[in-house]
Design a protein around this motif. Structure first.
Motif, PDB file in Angstrom:
ATOM      1  N   ILE A   1      10.535  18.325   6.856  1.00  0.00           N
ATOM      2  CA  ILE A   1      10.321  18.237   8.306  1.00  0.00           C
ATOM      3  C   ILE A   1       9.384  17.070   8.598  1.00  0.00           C
ATOM      4  O   ILE A   1       8.446  16.808   7.833  1.00  0.00           O
ATOM      5  CB  ILE A   1       9.729  19.572   8.830  1.00  0.00           C
TER       6      ILE A   1
ATOM      7  N   LEU B   1       7.706  14.242  11.885  1.00  0.00           N
ATOM      8  CA  LEU B   1       7.564  13.728  13.241  1.00  0.00           C
ATOM      9  C   LEU B   1       7.657  12.217  13.080  1.00  0.00           C
ATOM     10  O   LEU B   1       6.828  11.619  12.396  1.00  0.00           O
ATOM     11  CB  LEU B   1       6.178  14.133  13.771  1.00  0.00           C
TER      12      LEU B   1
ATOM     13  N   TYR C   1      18.517  13.284   8.625  1.00  0.00           N
ATOM     14  CA  TYR C   1      17.614  14.070   9.483  1.00  0.00           C
ATOM     15  C   TYR C   1      18.280  14.329  10.828  1.00  0.00           C
ATOM     16  O   TYR C   1      18.941  13.448  11.384  1.00  0.00           O
ATOM     17  CB  TYR C   1      16.287  13.329   9.700  1.00  0.00           C
TER      18      TYR C   1
ATOM     19  N   PRO D   1      17.500  16.578  14.759  1.00  0.00           N
ATOM     20  CA  PRO D   1      16.406  17.207  15.520  1.00  0.00           C
ATOM     21  C   PRO D   1      16.201  18.667  15.098  1.00  0.00           C
ATOM     22  O   PRO D   1      17.174  19.428  14.963  1.00  0.00           O
ATOM     23  CB  PRO D   1      16.889  17.099  16.969  1.00  0.00           C
ATOM     24  N   THR D   2      14.951  19.061  14.908  1.00  0.00           N
ATOM     25  CA  THR D   2      14.646  20.431  14.465  1.00  0.00           C
ATOM     26  C   THR D   2      15.132  21.463  15.477  1.00  0.00           C
ATOM     27  O   THR D   2      15.411  22.606  15.119  1.00  0.00           O
ATOM     28  CB  THR D   2      13.128  20.630  14.251  1.00  0.00           C
TER      29      THR D   2
ATOM     30  N   LYS E   1      10.375  24.492  15.821  1.00  0.00           N
ATOM     31  CA  LYS E   1       9.534  23.763  16.767  1.00  0.00           C
ATOM     32  C   LYS E   1       8.262  23.273  16.086  1.00  0.00           C
ATOM     33  O   LYS E   1       7.637  24.017  15.333  1.00  0.00           O
ATOM     34  CB  LYS E   1       9.177  24.694  17.940  1.00  0.00           C
ATOM     35  N   LEU E   2       7.902  22.028  16.347  1.00  0.00           N
ATOM     36  CA  LEU E   2       6.640  21.505  15.817  1.00  0.00           C
ATOM     37  C   LEU E   2       5.510  21.860  16.784  1.00  0.00           C
ATOM     38  O   LEU E   2       5.751  21.969  17.988  1.00  0.00           O
ATOM     39  CB  LEU E   2       6.734  19.979  15.629  1.00  0.00           C
TER      40      LEU E   2
ATOM     41  N   ASP F   1      11.636  16.132  21.653  1.00  0.00           N
ATOM     42  CA  ASP F   1      12.447  16.806  20.638  1.00  0.00           C
ATOM     43  C   ASP F   1      13.070  15.824  19.648  1.00  0.00           C
ATOM     44  O   ASP F   1      13.221  16.129  18.461  1.00  0.00           O
ATOM     45  CB  ASP F   1      13.607  17.582  21.311  1.00  0.00           C
TER      46      ASP F   1
ATOM     47  N   ASN G   1      11.975  13.300  18.259  1.00  0.00           N
ATOM     48  CA  ASN G   1      11.085  12.825  17.191  1.00  0.00           C
ATOM     49  C   ASN G   1      10.755  13.900  16.152  1.00  0.00           C
ATOM     50  O   ASN G   1      10.152  13.609  15.118  1.00  0.00           O
ATOM     51  CB  ASN G   1       9.779  12.279  17.782  1.00  0.00           C
ATOM     52  N   CYS G   2      11.146  15.139  16.446  1.00  0.00           N
ATOM     53  CA  CYS G   2      10.897  16.245  15.514  1.00  0.00           C
ATOM     54  C   CYS G   2      12.171  16.454  14.713  1.00  0.00           C
ATOM     55  O   CYS G   2      13.188  16.890  15.252  1.00  0.00           O
ATOM     56  CB  CYS G   2      10.553  17.519  16.272  1.00  0.00           C
TER      57      CYS G   2
ATOM     58  N   TYR H   1       1.446  23.428  10.066  1.00  0.00           N
ATOM     59  CA  TYR H   1       1.017  22.362   9.166  1.00  0.00           C
ATOM     60  C   TYR H   1      -0.202  22.795   8.358  1.00  0.00           C
ATOM     61  O   TYR H   1      -0.990  23.614   8.829  1.00  0.00           O
ATOM     62  CB  TYR H   1       0.667  21.104   9.966  1.00  0.00           C
TER      63      TYR H   1
END
Ligand SMILES: CC(C)(COP(=O)(O)OP(=O)(O)OC[C@H]1O[C@@H](n2cnc3c(N)ncnc32)[C@H](O)[C@@H]1OP(=O)(O)O)[C@@H](O)C(=O)NCCC(=O)NCCS
Length: 178
Positions: A121, A123, A134, A136-137, A143-144, A150, A152-153, A172
């Motif tokens: 994962i 950013l 990659y 988008p999460t 969710k970050l 979104d 960039n995650c 994290y």
């Protein structure tokens, strides 16, 4: 062009060169607090550190790039999933756009997969990481814990079987916020 490029595990003797490299790579970056070199030092000393996933790119004996993947958790309130954070990846400005970033990321993915990790994962730049798979999460309900767009995650699934239905909020390592 990269005939003398070696990707290998970082050693203690590399710490100073890695510090300087990360500092210089992020110096001109707009979306940076210019303190990524200290993040690397904190992560190295944390429980999240995995020595096999701290890699340097060496060209003719010179450290030209660095990548670090550390352990993180994704929590959905009931369950906890293990994943990895990619932070940072850095290539010295004099060596950028020669495929070193790609080599570091692909090597790190390969080692992480072999070690049994299911995903990575990050950013980061929305137009750089999709070429490595990659997405988008948000596509996975991940969710970050940052207020960022979104796009960039992103998450790279290394092993769909073990990734399963990983979802929730990314937690994290504490070292990211010290
Ligand atoms: C991002 C970075 C690691 C890429 O490494 P690299 O060795 O230069 O990249 P590669 O040679 O593998 O790939 C080059 C491609 O990446 C693209 N790229 C490089 N930096 C980029 C950025 N910041 N945003 C979007 N694309 C980028 C280049 O345009 C090039 O694209 P092309 O193949 O379509 O021409 C390096 O530029 C760097 O250290 N930048 C400063 C630190 C940073 O931004 N780290 C990542 C934080 S998310």
């Amino acid at each position: 062009m990269n005939s003398h490029l070696i990707i290998r595990q970082e050693e203690t003797k590399d710490h100073k060169a890695v510090f300087n490299l990360v500092k210089e790579a992020f110096a001109a970056m707009e979306h940076s607090d210019h303190k990524e070199q200290y993040l690397v030092e904190r992560l190295r000393n944390s429980d999240a550190f995995i020595p096999e996933l701290s890699l340097v790119a060496e060209i003719d004996g010179q450290i030209a790039g660095y990548i670090l993947l550390t352990r993180l958790a994704v929590k959905d309130g009931i369950r906890q999933f293990l994943s990895l954070a990619l932070a940072p990846v850095a290539v010295h400005p004099a060596f950028q756009n020669k495929g070193i970033g790609r080599s570091l990321i692909e090597h790190a993915h390969h080692i992480a997969d072999n070690l049994g990790y299911s995903s990575v994962i990050l950013l980061g730049h929305a137009d750089y990481y999709p070429r490595f798979g990659y997405v988008p999460t948000v596509q996975y309900g991940i969710k970050l814990p940052f207020d960022v767009p979104d796009e960039n995650c992103m998450v790279k699934v290394l092993n769909p079987d073990t990734f399963g239905d990983t979802k929730g909020i990314v937690e994290y390592p504490g070292a990211f916020f010290e």
